[in-house]
Design a protein around this motif. Structure first.
Motif, PDB file in Angstrom:
ATOM      1  N   LEU A  45       0.810  -1.215   0.000  1.00  0.00           N
ATOM      2  CA  LEU A  45       0.000   0.000   0.000  1.00  0.00           C
ATOM      3  C   LEU A  45       0.846   1.269   0.000  1.00  0.00           C
ATOM      4  O   LEU A  45       0.405   2.322  -0.459  1.00  0.00           O
ATOM      5  N   ASN A  46       2.079   1.176   0.528  1.00  0.00           N
ATOM      6  CA  ASN A  46       2.939   2.352   0.661  1.00  0.00           C
ATOM      7  C   ASN A  46       4.292   2.107   0.008  1.00  0.00           C
ATOM      8  O   ASN A  46       5.342   2.366   0.592  1.00  0.00           O
ATOM      9  N   ARG A  47       4.228   1.624  -1.209  1.00  0.00           N
ATOM     10  CA  ARG A  47       5.460   1.306  -1.933  1.00  0.00           C
ATOM     11  C   ARG A  47       6.368   2.518  -2.075  1.00  0.00           C
ATOM     12  O   ARG A  47       7.602   2.398  -2.075  1.00  0.00           O
ATOM     13  N   ASP A  48       5.765   3.699  -2.163  1.00  0.00           N
ATOM     14  CA  ASP A  48       6.563   4.914  -2.315  1.00  0.00           C
ATOM     15  C   ASP A  48       7.401   5.217  -1.079  1.00  0.00           C
ATOM     16  O   ASP A  48       8.413   5.925  -1.176  1.00  0.00           O
ATOM     17  N   LEU A  49       7.006   4.664   0.078  1.00  0.00           N
ATOM     18  CA  LEU A  49       7.788   4.860   1.299  1.00  0.00           C
ATOM     19  C   LEU A  49       8.839   3.771   1.494  1.00  0.00           C
ATOM     20  O   LEU A  49       9.917   4.038   2.026  1.00  0.00           O
ATOM     21  N   PHE A  50       8.522   2.569   1.075  1.00  0.00           N
ATOM     22  CA  PHE A  50       9.368   1.421   1.407  1.00  0.00           C
ATOM     23  C   PHE A  50      10.333   1.012   0.301  1.00  0.00           C
ATOM     24  O   PHE A  50      11.283   0.278   0.577  1.00  0.00           O
ATOM     25  N   VAL A  51      10.107   1.449  -0.925  1.00  0.00           N
ATOM     26  CA  VAL A  51      10.909   0.949  -2.051  1.00  0.00           C
ATOM     27  C   VAL A  51      11.475   2.113  -2.843  1.00  0.00           C
ATOM     28  O   VAL A  51      10.783   3.100  -3.127  1.00  0.00           O
ATOM     29  N   VAL A  52      12.757   1.992  -3.196  1.00  0.00           N
ATOM     30  CA  VAL A  52      13.405   2.923  -4.129  1.00  0.00           C
ATOM     31  C   VAL A  52      13.884   2.096  -5.306  1.00  0.00           C
ATOM     32  O   VAL A  52      14.799   1.272  -5.170  1.00  0.00           O
ATOM     33  N   ASP A  53      13.260   2.258  -6.446  1.00  0.00           N
ATOM     34  CA  ASP A  53      13.588   1.436  -7.618  1.00  0.00           C
ATOM     35  C   ASP A  53      15.047   1.623  -8.019  1.00  0.00           C
ATOM     36  O   ASP A  53      15.540   2.747  -8.136  1.00  0.00           O
ATOM     37  N   GLY A  54      15.706   0.492  -8.227  1.00  0.00           N
ATOM     38  CA  GLY A  54      17.085   0.522  -8.702  1.00  0.00           C
ATOM     39  C   GLY A  54      18.127   0.737  -7.641  1.00  0.00           C
ATOM     40  O   GLY A  54      19.324   0.703  -7.925  1.00  0.00           O
ATOM     41  N   ALA A  55      17.698   0.959  -6.394  1.00  0.00           N
ATOM     42  CA  ALA A  55      18.670   1.215  -5.329  1.00  0.00           C
ATOM     43  C   ALA A  55      19.205  -0.091  -4.769  1.00  0.00           C
ATOM     44  O   ALA A  55      18.492  -1.085  -4.689  1.00  0.00           O
ATOM     45  N   SER A  56      20.469  -0.083  -4.393  1.00  0.00           N
ATOM     46  CA  SER A  56      21.057  -1.254  -3.751  1.00  0.00           C
ATOM     47  C   SER A  56      20.890  -1.110  -2.241  1.00  0.00           C
ATOM     48  O   SER A  56      20.403  -0.086  -1.748  1.00  0.00           O
ATOM     49  N   SER A  57      21.293  -2.135  -1.493  1.00  0.00           N
ATOM     50  CA  SER A  57      21.218  -2.033  -0.047  1.00  0.00           C
ATOM     51  C   SER A  57      22.246  -1.016   0.457  1.00  0.00           C
ATOM     52  O   SER A  57      23.281  -0.813  -0.167  1.00  0.00           O
ATOM     53  N   ASP A 111      16.455   7.298   1.525  1.00  0.00           N
ATOM     54  CA  ASP A 111      17.027   6.646   0.350  1.00  0.00           C
ATOM     55  C   ASP A 111      18.333   5.971   0.779  1.00  0.00           C
ATOM     56  O   ASP A 111      19.212   6.638   1.342  1.00  0.00           O
ATOM     57  N   PRO A 112      18.500   4.655   0.522  1.00  0.00           N
ATOM     58  CA  PRO A 112      19.712   3.979   0.987  1.00  0.00           C
ATOM     59  C   PRO A 112      20.975   4.429   0.254  1.00  0.00           C
ATOM     60  O   PRO A 112      22.084   4.206   0.737  1.00  0.00           O
ATOM     61  N   ALA A 113      20.825   5.069  -0.892  1.00  0.00           N
ATOM     62  CA  ALA A 113      21.995   5.482  -1.667  1.00  0.00           C
ATOM     63  C   ALA A 113      22.589   6.796  -1.156  1.00  0.00           C
ATOM     64  O   ALA A 113      23.813   6.928  -1.023  1.00  0.00           O
ATOM     65  N   ASN A 114      21.720   7.768  -0.868  1.00  0.00           N
ATOM     66  CA  ASN A 114      22.245   9.093  -0.521  1.00  0.00           C
ATOM     67  C   ASN A 114      21.705   9.647   0.802  1.00  0.00           C
ATOM     68  O   ASN A 114      22.109  10.730   1.228  1.00  0.00           O
ATOM     69  N   GLY A 115      20.785   8.946   1.441  1.00  0.00           N
ATOM     70  CA  GLY A 115      20.262   9.397   2.719  1.00  0.00           C
ATOM     71  C   GLY A 115      19.181  10.447   2.629  1.00  0.00           C
ATOM     72  O   GLY A 115      18.712  10.940   3.661  1.00  0.00           O
ATOM     73  N   HIS A 116      18.757  10.815   1.411  1.00  0.00           N
ATOM     74  CA  HIS A 116      17.681  11.801   1.265  1.00  0.00           C
ATOM     75  C   HIS A 116      16.372  11.231   1.811  1.00  0.00           C
ATOM     76  O   HIS A 116      16.120  10.029   1.736  1.00  0.00           O
ATOM     77  N   ILE A 117      15.532  12.116   2.318  1.00  0.00           N
ATOM     78  CA  ILE A 117      14.229  11.698   2.856  1.00  0.00           C
ATOM     79  C   ILE A 117      13.283  11.390   1.696  1.00  0.00           C
ATOM     80  O   ILE A 117      12.992  12.250   0.860  1.00  0.00           O
ATOM     81  N   VAL A 118      12.800  10.152   1.656  1.00  0.00           N
ATOM     82  CA  VAL A 118      11.855   9.718   0.627  1.00  0.00           C
ATOM     83  C   VAL A 118      10.435  10.089   1.024  1.00  0.00           C
ATOM     84  O   VAL A 118       9.609  10.444   0.182  1.00  0.00           O
ATOM     85  N   GLY A 119      10.133   9.977   2.309  1.00  0.00           N
ATOM     86  CA  GLY A 119       8.794  10.290   2.797  1.00  0.00           C
ATOM     87  C   GLY A 119       8.742  10.177   4.304  1.00  0.00           C
ATOM     88  O   GLY A 119       9.675   9.693   4.944  1.00  0.00           O
ATOM     89  N   VAL A 120       7.637  10.637   4.878  1.00  0.00           N
ATOM     90  CA  VAL A 120       7.436  10.567   6.325  1.00  0.00           C
ATOM     91  C   VAL A 120       5.995  10.153   6.582  1.00  0.00           C
ATOM     92  O   VAL A 120       5.127  10.286   5.724  1.00  0.00           O
ATOM     93  N   ARG A 121       5.749   9.656   7.782  1.00  0.00           N
ATOM     94  CA  ARG A 121       4.371   9.407   8.217  1.00  0.00           C
ATOM     95  C   ARG A 121       4.327   9.294   9.732  1.00  0.00           C
ATOM     96  O   ARG A 121       5.354   9.082  10.387  1.00  0.00           O
ATOM     97  N   GLU A 122       3.129   9.449  10.265  1.00  0.00           N
ATOM     98  CA  GLU A 122       2.892   9.226  11.684  1.00  0.00           C
ATOM     99  C   GLU A 122       2.294   7.838  11.838  1.00  0.00           C
ATOM    100  O   GLU A 122       1.311   7.498  11.166  1.00  0.00           O
ATOM    101  N   LYS A 123       2.893   7.033  12.686  1.00  0.00           N
ATOM    102  CA  LYS A 123       2.410   5.664  12.870  1.00  0.00           C
ATOM    103  C   LYS A 123       1.235   5.682  13.839  1.00  0.00           C
ATOM    104  O   LYS A 123       1.390   5.621  15.053  1.00  0.00           O
ATOM    105  N   ARG A 124       0.037   5.766  13.305  1.00  0.00           N
ATOM    106  CA  ARG A 124      -1.181   5.808  14.099  1.00  0.00           C
ATOM    107  C   ARG A 124      -2.283   5.061  13.370  1.00  0.00           C
ATOM    108  O   ARG A 124      -2.153   4.740  12.184  1.00  0.00           O
TER     109      ARG A 124
END
Length: 400
Positions: A45-57, A111-124
């Motif tokens: 449901l939140n692929r935009d928060l959990f996945v960065v296409d093409g990024a390595s670990s 982002d695992p490559a450069n550390g940029h913030i991909v997104g945020v949310r409140e866990k509620r």
């Protein structure tokens, strides 16, 4: 009381327990089945928060954490994984710094490559895609009604447990040979008429899955009344070898660490090597109310709750001294009984095979609700017809 009267009494108890908890047990079973796939559902449901296409670990997640800390001094980082899968973001738990303004979110995804913030949310809890998984979890546990809902669902779970045991008693045959006659209660035939088939499926499912369903009901009761009854009772029976968090926190308003996360990770790895543990560091934590860094250790380096869950090492964030260890694998039976609850109830105790079993037990519970209601409805119709017939005969007799 005769055997027939006693059986009638317990049949009535079983019937009305089932009717009184039916709706809430259905809610718990359906939501529980969904929660078996909670991580996968949340990622989908939140692929935009959990996945960065093409990024390595991330080769060095600590560098990304340090970058976030420098860029956002208003945030206090309180948790993050030390290892992540290729293409996955780095989820970071955050809160406001002591005395600061709440940021409006408590999770940051890097982002695992450069550390940029991909997104945020409140866990509620909520019903939009960002919060629906947490919403289902809270609905499962408390009906979104706080402690009152938790207590209510605990009572429902206790009634479920009692109802299961009464149901088993009711399957025990009245006549000898008991075991031979009981054996047929474990079977059903698809050739039976619908009413008989529903009754046989209800009984046989309850017998075959008795251990699993009883374990779910028991752990439900313990989790819902954990702080009020379960934990104090267990600790009284088998006191923990090591305890710390059973006393008031020394920094209730939070504080700042003197050491960095990188220094804390180094401390943790040295301590693990010194203790000869084969498990791998999985996540790092910071508890501002105690000013402690924490490192979790698991069998594979990812946070999971197989067996009795992770081992925790806590270090003083001022000088780095080892402050506390939570290790259920070498502590008392009390900690074992505490730590087994969630893995057993969620099915994570054995990984995917046991999660699948819990999912099937949830489906079976739904089936037992449906078949039990059907049997009650059909018998109710027969009872009402018999009562009307008796009333009519009585009226005719009185008239004569």
């Amino acid at each position: 009381m005769s055997q027939a009267s006693r059986r009638t009494l317990w049949t009535t108890i079983h019937r009305y327990i089932g009717l009184s908890i039916m709706l809430f047990l259905l809610i718990a079973a359906v939501s529980g089945c969904i929660l078996c796939f909670a991580p996968q559902l949340d990622r989908a449901l939140n692929r935009d928060l959990f996945v960065v296409d093409g990024a390595s670990s991330a080769s060095d997640p600590l560098a990304k954490i340090e970058r976030l800390s420098a860029a956002r001094p208003d945030l206090q980082i309180v948790g993050f994984p030390l290892n992540n899968l290729p293409g996955a973001t780095i989820p970071v738990e955050v809160m406001a710094t002591p005395g600061g303004t709440a940021p409006g979110f408590d999770q940051v995804f890097l982002d695992p490559a450069n550390g940029h913030i991909v997104g945020v949310r409140e866990k509620r809890a909520g019903w939009d895609r960002r919060h629906i998984v947490e919403g289902i979890a809270q609905f499962h546990f408390t009906l979104l009604a706080g402690d009152a809902g938790r207590w209510f669902m605990g009572v429902m779970a206790l009634a479920w447990l009692v109802g299961n045991l009464v149901g088993v008693y009711l399957t025990w045959p009245r006549k000898r040979p008991y075991l031979k006659n009981w054996r047929r209660m474990w079977r059903f035939s698809l050739k039976s008429v619908l009413g008989r088939l529903m009754l046989d499926i209800h009984r046989s499912t309850g017998l075959w899955l008795l251990i699993g369903v009883t374990a779910l009901a028991y752990t439900s009761v313990c989790l819902n009344f954990y702080a009020e009854a379960y934990e104090p009772t267990v600790i009284r029976i088998a006191p923990l070898k090591r305890s710390l968090f059973d006393r008031p926190a020394p920094f209730p308003n939070g504080t700042r660490p003197a050491l960095t996360f990188r220094e804390a990770v180094a401390l943790g790895k040295r301590q693990v090597a010194r203790d000869g543990l084969k498990w791998k560091p999985a996540t790092m934590l910071y508890r501002p109310d105690w000013n402690l860094y924490g490192m979790t250790l698991t069998n594979d380096g990812t946070l999971n709750y197989r067996a009795l869950g992770p081992i925790y090492y806590y270090f003083d964030a001022r000088g780095g001294a080892l402050a506390h260890v939570v290790n259920p694998y070498d502590d008392s039976a009390g900690l074992v009984m505490i730590r087994m609850l969630y893995p057993l109830h969620s099915g994570q105790i054995g990984g995917w095979p046991t999660i699948a079993i819990v999912f099937l037990l949830g489906l079976a519970t739904i089936e037992m609700i449906v078949t039990g209601f059907y049997v009650w409805w059909k018998k109710r119709a027969s009872r009402l017809a018999a009562e009307r017939s008796a009333a009519k005969r009585a009226a005719i007799t009185k008239g004569i």
